[in-house]
Design a protein around this motif. Structure first.
Motif, mmCIF file in Angstrom:
data_model
loop_
_atom_site.group_PDB
_atom_site.id
_atom_site.type_symbol
_atom_site.label_atom_id
_atom_site.label_comp_id
_atom_site.label_asym_id
_atom_site.label_seq_id
_atom_site.Cartn_x
_atom_site.Cartn_y
_atom_site.Cartn_z
ATOM 1 N N GLU A 23 -2.476 7.950 3.208
ATOM 2 C CA GLU A 23 -2.875 8.834 2.104
ATOM 3 C C GLU A 23 -4.100 9.668 2.496
ATOM 4 O O GLU A 23 -4.210 10.833 2.092
ATOM 5 C CB GLU A 23 -3.170 8.041 0.829
ATOM 6 C CG GLU A 23 -3.492 8.970 -0.325
ATOM 7 C CD GLU A 23 -4.114 8.296 -1.523
ATOM 8 O OE1 GLU A 23 -4.100 8.905 -2.602
ATOM 9 O OE2 GLU A 23 -4.635 7.174 -1.392
ATOM 10 N N LYS A 27 -4.318 13.755 2.163
ATOM 11 C CA LYS A 27 -5.403 14.498 1.494
ATOM 12 C C LYS A 27 -6.054 15.489 2.456
ATOM 13 O O LYS A 27 -6.388 16.611 2.058
ATOM 14 C CB LYS A 27 -6.433 13.525 0.929
ATOM 15 C CG LYS A 27 -5.936 12.779 -0.280
ATOM 16 C CD LYS A 27 -7.000 11.850 -0.830
ATOM 17 C CE LYS A 27 -6.485 11.166 -2.078
ATOM 18 N NZ LYS A 27 -7.501 10.403 -2.775
ATOM 19 N N ASP A 28 -6.248 15.077 3.708
ATOM 20 C CA ASP A 28 -6.806 15.988 4.711
ATOM 21 C C ASP A 28 -5.891 17.190 4.917
ATOM 22 O O ASP A 28 -6.355 18.329 5.029
ATOM 23 C CB ASP A 28 -7.016 15.271 6.041
ATOM 24 C CG ASP A 28 -8.164 14.282 6.020
ATOM 25 O OD1 ASP A 28 -8.999 14.341 5.084
ATOM 26 O OD2 ASP A 28 -8.218 13.435 6.941
ATOM 27 N N LYS A 31 -6.202 19.629 2.037
ATOM 28 C CA LYS A 31 -7.457 20.381 2.138
ATOM 29 C C LYS A 31 -7.383 21.431 3.242
ATOM 30 O O LYS A 31 -7.752 22.588 3.035
ATOM 31 C CB LYS A 31 -8.613 19.415 2.392
ATOM 32 C CG LYS A 31 -9.959 20.060 2.393
ATOM 33 C CD LYS A 31 -11.060 19.024 2.556
ATOM 34 C CE LYS A 31 -12.420 19.685 2.572
ATOM 35 N NZ LYS A 31 -13.493 18.705 2.743
ATOM 36 N N ASP A 38 -2.710 18.130 -5.820
ATOM 37 C CA ASP A 38 -3.705 17.079 -5.603
ATOM 38 C C ASP A 38 -3.173 15.697 -5.967
ATOM 39 O O ASP A 38 -3.932 14.752 -6.104
ATOM 40 C CB ASP A 38 -4.987 17.366 -6.367
ATOM 41 C CG ASP A 38 -4.774 17.401 -7.878
ATOM 42 O OD1 ASP A 38 -3.624 17.331 -8.331
ATOM 43 O OD2 ASP A 38 -5.774 17.495 -8.606
ATOM 44 N N THR A 40 -1.558 12.556 -4.809
ATOM 45 C CA THR A 40 -1.207 11.709 -3.677
ATOM 46 C C THR A 40 -1.415 10.270 -4.119
ATOM 47 O O THR A 40 -2.030 10.017 -5.155
ATOM 48 C CB THR A 40 -2.084 11.972 -2.437
ATOM 49 O OG1 THR A 40 -3.433 11.640 -2.756
ATOM 50 C CG2 THR A 40 -1.993 13.406 -1.964
ATOM 51 N N MET A 54 3.082 12.152 -1.639
ATOM 52 C CA MET A 54 2.430 13.396 -2.024
ATOM 53 C C MET A 54 3.404 14.154 -2.909
ATOM 54 O O MET A 54 4.605 14.234 -2.593
ATOM 55 C CB MET A 54 2.083 14.236 -0.798
ATOM 56 C CG MET A 54 1.562 15.602 -1.156
ATOM 57 S SD MET A 54 0.953 16.692 0.179
ATOM 58 C CE MET A 54 1.818 16.231 1.597
#
Length: 78
Positions: A23, A27-28, A31, A38, A40, A54
Motif C-alpha cells: 500500500e 500511495k507513492d 503522488k 486517494d 487505497t 487501490m
C-alpha cells in the motif's frame, strides 16, 4: 463514473505485512503520477491471504493496470 478496485493478492505467513507495505508503494505511485484518487488500503482475508488495493475511476484504469499489473479487479462499492 464507475470506480474500479484494483487488487493485489499476497499469500503466506507474511501476507499481511507484505500487503501493508505494498500500500505504501501504491500511495507513492498516486503522488508521483498526481492521480486524483486517494482510496487505497490493505485487508487480511485469512491468516495466510491478504490484499492491497487501490480504487481508480474507470476512465484512467487501463494505463494504471498496465503499469502496476494488479492480480485482479472488481467494481468498487462503498
Amino acid at each position: 463514473m464507475r470506480q474500479l478496485k484494483l487488487i493485489w493478492d499476497f499469500r503466506g505467513p507474511d501476507a499481511l505485512k507484505t500487503a501493508e507495505h505494498h500500500e505504501i508503494h501504491l500511495k507513492d505511485y498516486i503522488k508521483t503520477e498526481q492521480l486524483q484518487t486517494d482510496i487505497t488500503g490493505f485487508q487480511s482475508i485469512s491468516n495466510i491471504h491478504a490484499i492491497a488495493f487501490m480504487v481508480v475511476p474507470e476512465n484512467i484504469m487501463k494505463p494504471i493496470r498496465d503499469t502496476l499489473k494488479p492480480h485482479r479487479g472488481q467494481l468498487y462499492q462503498e
